[in-house]
Design an enzyme around this catalytic site. Sequence first.
Site, PDB file in Angstrom:
ATOM      1  N   GLN A   1      -8.304  -0.241  12.650  1.00  0.00           N
ATOM      2  CA  GLN A   1      -7.686  -1.519  12.257  1.00  0.00           C
ATOM      3  C   GLN A   1      -7.292  -2.300  13.503  1.00  0.00           C
ATOM      4  O   GLN A   1      -6.767  -1.713  14.460  1.00  0.00           O
ATOM      5  CB  GLN A   1      -6.443  -1.264  11.383  1.00  0.00           C
ATOM      6  CG  GLN A   1      -5.654  -2.508  11.003  1.00  0.00           C
ATOM      7  CD  GLN A   1      -6.396  -3.410  10.007  1.00  0.00           C
ATOM      8  OE1 GLN A   1      -7.503  -3.865  10.269  1.00  0.00           O
ATOM      9  NE2 GLN A   1      -5.807  -3.651   8.862  1.00  0.00           N
ATOM     10  N   GLN A   2      -7.528  -3.616  13.476  1.00  0.00           N
ATOM     11  CA  GLN A   2      -7.193  -4.472  14.619  1.00  0.00           C
ATOM     12  C   GLN A   2      -6.215  -5.543  14.164  1.00  0.00           C
ATOM     13  O   GLN A   2      -6.444  -6.198  13.156  1.00  0.00           O
ATOM     14  CB  GLN A   2      -8.464  -5.138  15.149  1.00  0.00           C
ATOM     15  CG  GLN A   2      -9.562  -4.126  15.478  1.00  0.00           C
ATOM     16  CD  GLN A   2     -10.864  -4.776  15.911  1.00  0.00           C
ATOM     17  OE1 GLN A   2     -11.249  -4.670  17.059  1.00  0.00           O
ATOM     18  NE2 GLN A   2     -11.530  -5.445  14.986  1.00  0.00           N
TER      19      GLN A   2
ATOM     20  N   HIS B   1      -3.431  -1.775  -4.165  1.00  0.00           N
ATOM     21  CA  HIS B   1      -4.539  -0.812  -4.288  1.00  0.00           C
ATOM     22  C   HIS B   1      -4.039   0.148  -5.366  1.00  0.00           C
ATOM     23  O   HIS B   1      -3.470   1.196  -5.040  1.00  0.00           O
ATOM     24  CB  HIS B   1      -4.727  -0.026  -2.980  1.00  0.00           C
ATOM     25  CG  HIS B   1      -5.444  -0.753  -1.880  1.00  0.00           C
ATOM     26  ND1 HIS B   1      -6.744  -1.190  -2.011  1.00  0.00           N
ATOM     27  CD2 HIS B   1      -5.074  -1.068  -0.616  1.00  0.00           C
ATOM     28  CE1 HIS B   1      -7.140  -1.753  -0.859  1.00  0.00           C
ATOM     29  NE2 HIS B   1      -6.133  -1.713  -0.014  1.00  0.00           N
TER      30      HIS B   1
ATOM     31  N   LYS C   1     -12.297  -4.338  -3.942  1.00  0.00           N
ATOM     32  CA  LYS C   1     -13.550  -4.427  -3.163  1.00  0.00           C
ATOM     33  C   LYS C   1     -14.768  -3.941  -3.952  1.00  0.00           C
ATOM     34  O   LYS C   1     -15.454  -2.997  -3.541  1.00  0.00           O
ATOM     35  CB  LYS C   1     -13.439  -3.668  -1.842  1.00  0.00           C
ATOM     36  CG  LYS C   1     -12.378  -4.244  -0.901  1.00  0.00           C
ATOM     37  CD  LYS C   1     -12.447  -3.571   0.466  1.00  0.00           C
ATOM     38  CE  LYS C   1     -11.425  -4.092   1.444  1.00  0.00           C
ATOM     39  NZ  LYS C   1     -10.024  -3.727   1.126  1.00  0.00           N
TER      40      LYS C   1
ATOM     41  N   ARG D   1       1.529  -2.608   6.648  1.00  0.00           N
ATOM     42  CA  ARG D   1       2.473  -1.754   7.374  1.00  0.00           C
ATOM     43  C   ARG D   1       3.514  -2.537   8.151  1.00  0.00           C
ATOM     44  O   ARG D   1       4.641  -2.055   8.310  1.00  0.00           O
ATOM     45  CB  ARG D   1       1.684  -0.791   8.289  1.00  0.00           C
ATOM     46  CG  ARG D   1       1.074   0.375   7.495  1.00  0.00           C
ATOM     47  CD  ARG D   1       0.025   1.116   8.292  1.00  0.00           C
ATOM     48  NE  ARG D   1      -1.238   0.388   8.331  1.00  0.00           N
ATOM     49  CZ  ARG D   1      -2.336   0.824   8.964  1.00  0.00           C
ATOM     50  NH1 ARG D   1      -2.310   1.981   9.604  1.00  0.00           N
ATOM     51  NH2 ARG D   1      -3.452   0.111   8.940  1.00  0.00           N
TER      52      ARG D   1
ATOM     53  N   ASP E   1       0.803  -1.226   0.000  1.00  0.00           N
ATOM     54  CA  ASP E   1       0.000   0.000   0.000  1.00  0.00           C
ATOM     55  C   ASP E   1       0.837   1.278   0.000  1.00  0.00           C
ATOM     56  O   ASP E   1       0.644   2.152   0.849  1.00  0.00           O
ATOM     57  CB  ASP E   1      -0.952  -0.004   1.209  1.00  0.00           C
ATOM     58  CG  ASP E   1      -1.863  -1.213   1.215  1.00  0.00           C
ATOM     59  OD1 ASP E   1      -2.176  -1.734   0.126  1.00  0.00           O
ATOM     60  OD2 ASP E   1      -2.289  -1.641   2.308  1.00  0.00           O
TER      61      ASP E   1
ATOM     62  N   THR F   1     -22.456  -2.452 -13.485  1.00  0.00           N
ATOM     63  CA  THR F   1     -21.456  -1.431 -13.133  1.00  0.00           C
ATOM     64  C   THR F   1     -20.093  -2.060 -12.849  1.00  0.00           C
ATOM     65  O   THR F   1     -19.067  -1.571 -13.337  1.00  0.00           O
ATOM     66  CB  THR F   1     -21.934  -0.616 -11.904  1.00  0.00           C
ATOM     67  OG1 THR F   1     -23.166   0.015 -12.255  1.00  0.00           O
ATOM     68  CG2 THR F   1     -20.927   0.435 -11.490  1.00  0.00           C
TER      69      THR F   1
ATOM     70  N   ASP G   1     -21.003  -3.127  -6.293  1.00  0.00           N
ATOM     71  CA  ASP G   1     -22.113  -2.481  -6.999  1.00  0.00           C
ATOM     72  C   ASP G   1     -22.888  -3.521  -7.815  1.00  0.00           C
ATOM     73  O   ASP G   1     -22.581  -4.713  -7.756  1.00  0.00           O
ATOM     74  CB  ASP G   1     -21.560  -1.355  -7.891  1.00  0.00           C
ATOM     75  CG  ASP G   1     -22.514  -0.170  -7.989  1.00  0.00           C
ATOM     76  OD1 ASP G   1     -23.742  -0.390  -8.089  1.00  0.00           O
ATOM     77  OD2 ASP G   1     -22.030   0.975  -7.992  1.00  0.00           O
TER      78      ASP G   1
ATOM     79  N   LYS H   1      -0.740  -8.002  -2.865  1.00  0.00           N
ATOM     80  CA  LYS H   1      -2.032  -7.322  -2.948  1.00  0.00           C
ATOM     81  C   LYS H   1      -1.792  -5.847  -3.192  1.00  0.00           C
ATOM     82  O   LYS H   1      -0.968  -5.226  -2.514  1.00  0.00           O
ATOM     83  CB  LYS H   1      -2.782  -7.534  -1.630  1.00  0.00           C
ATOM     84  CG  LYS H   1      -4.176  -6.936  -1.623  1.00  0.00           C
ATOM     85  CD  LYS H   1      -4.913  -7.242  -0.341  1.00  0.00           C
ATOM     86  CE  LYS H   1      -4.607  -6.306   0.784  1.00  0.00           C
ATOM     87  NZ  LYS H   1      -4.873  -4.890   0.526  1.00  0.00           N
TER      88      LYS H   1
HETATM   89  O1  S5P Z   1     -11.159  -6.303   6.468  1.00  0.00           O
HETATM   90  C1  S5P Z   1     -10.182  -5.926   5.826  1.00  0.00           C
HETATM   91  C2  S5P Z   1     -10.032  -6.216   4.463  1.00  0.00           C
HETATM   92  C3  S5P Z   1      -8.893  -5.804   3.799  1.00  0.00           C
HETATM   93  S1  S5P Z   1      -8.660  -6.371   2.191  1.00  0.00           S
HETATM   94  N1  S5P Z   1      -9.189  -5.223   6.439  1.00  0.00           N
HETATM   95  C4  S5P Z   1      -8.069  -4.784   5.785  1.00  0.00           C
HETATM   96  O2  S5P Z   1      -7.198  -4.179   6.421  1.00  0.00           O
HETATM   97  N2  S5P Z   1      -7.929  -5.036   4.427  1.00  0.00           N
HETATM   98  C5  S5P Z   1      -6.764  -4.525   3.676  1.00  0.00           C
HETATM   99  O3  S5P Z   1      -5.578  -5.122   4.196  1.00  0.00           O
HETATM  100  C6  S5P Z   1      -6.550  -3.012   3.781  1.00  0.00           C
HETATM  101  O4  S5P Z   1      -7.195  -2.346   2.712  1.00  0.00           O
HETATM  102  C7  S5P Z   1      -5.037  -2.874   3.685  1.00  0.00           C
HETATM  103  O5  S5P Z   1      -4.652  -2.827   2.310  1.00  0.00           O
HETATM  104  C8  S5P Z   1      -4.507  -4.171   4.270  1.00  0.00           C
HETATM  105  C9  S5P Z   1      -4.047  -4.078   5.707  1.00  0.00           C
HETATM  106  O6  S5P Z   1      -2.956  -3.237   5.828  1.00  0.00           O
HETATM  107  P1  S5P Z   1      -2.114  -3.060   7.208  1.00  0.00           P
HETATM  108  O7  S5P Z   1      -1.175  -1.937   6.885  1.00  0.00           O
HETATM  109  O8  S5P Z   1      -3.088  -2.693   8.291  1.00  0.00           O
HETATM  110  O9  S5P Z   1      -1.421  -4.372   7.445  1.00  0.00           O
END
Ligand code: S5P
Length: 260
Positions: free
Chosen positions: A210-211, A63, A94, A231, A39, A101, A97, A61
């Site tokens: 984020q967890q 983006h 992700k 990260r 990312d 589309t 739609d 993966k």
């Molecule tokens: O539920 C989710 C689904 C995805 S695909 N939670 C996420 O964090 N992701 C993706 O995983 C998010 O878009 C990011 O690209 C990656 C997690 O990144 P990190 O830096 O927190 O490890």
Amino acid sequence: KINDVLKYSERAAMCTNELSRRLFGIMDKKKSNLALSADVTSSKELLQLVDKTGPHVCMVKTHVDILEDFNQEVVEKLTSLAAKHNFVLFEDRKFADIGNTVMHQYSGGVYHISEWADLINAHAVPGPGVIHGLKKIGASKGRACLLIAEMSSSGNLAKGSYSQDTVKMAEENKDFVIGFICVSKVSSDPTFLHMTPGVQLEAGKDNLGQQYLTPSEVIGNRGSDIMIVGRGIYQAQDPALAAKQFQIAGYDAYMARMAE
Ligand code: S5P
């Protein structure tokens, strides 16, 4: 034998979908259940990161819509790196739609995702039409899709019957859907791949919901197949070394699971 004790190579042999068979094969050969979530926002940085960490991952993966300087050459170079290091390319678009589309979003626009991404993902919220639209574009090119059955972020709504119905939708579209984004084992079908984001070497969270869980929790205790790390790798001092550490931690957790 139950699912948990099947090796990657055994599961590869059970898959009818070409891409899932290939991915299990790569995991077996490279001894890696690590996916890099690349990312970063500059193409140069992206390509350097992927080249350095490539030996340690089964999948990268992207983006692509966060790149400041996206151009066609970036995906050509990414595709060469995928061949050089033998990994699968997953664009984390992700889709969410109606079928008509998402067909355009997948094949057209600036990114032409279907031309280069082996794997994409979709939310189940629109109903099966989203899968049918994506399948119309991707199936003939040998592409495949994951459904987002669960998310890693706190307070998310993908739980309970929503997650269960998502699994059903995948089962009804097994020719194109090869697994899930999830944080627990949502299906016992050994041909489905479970992929879990929100992974760091230590559990915790960021300041936007984020967890994080550890590799041993995700692969060992929860029975996921692939851990997705962003990260934890690209913000490390030495991303190649971090990738190697995650690779070892994830593969050890898989081996320990097999030995139980
Ligand atoms: O539920 C989710 C689904 C995805 S695909 N939670 C996420 O964090 N992701 C993706 O995983 C998010 O878009 C990011 O690209 C990656 C997690 O990144 P990190 O830096 O927190 O490890």
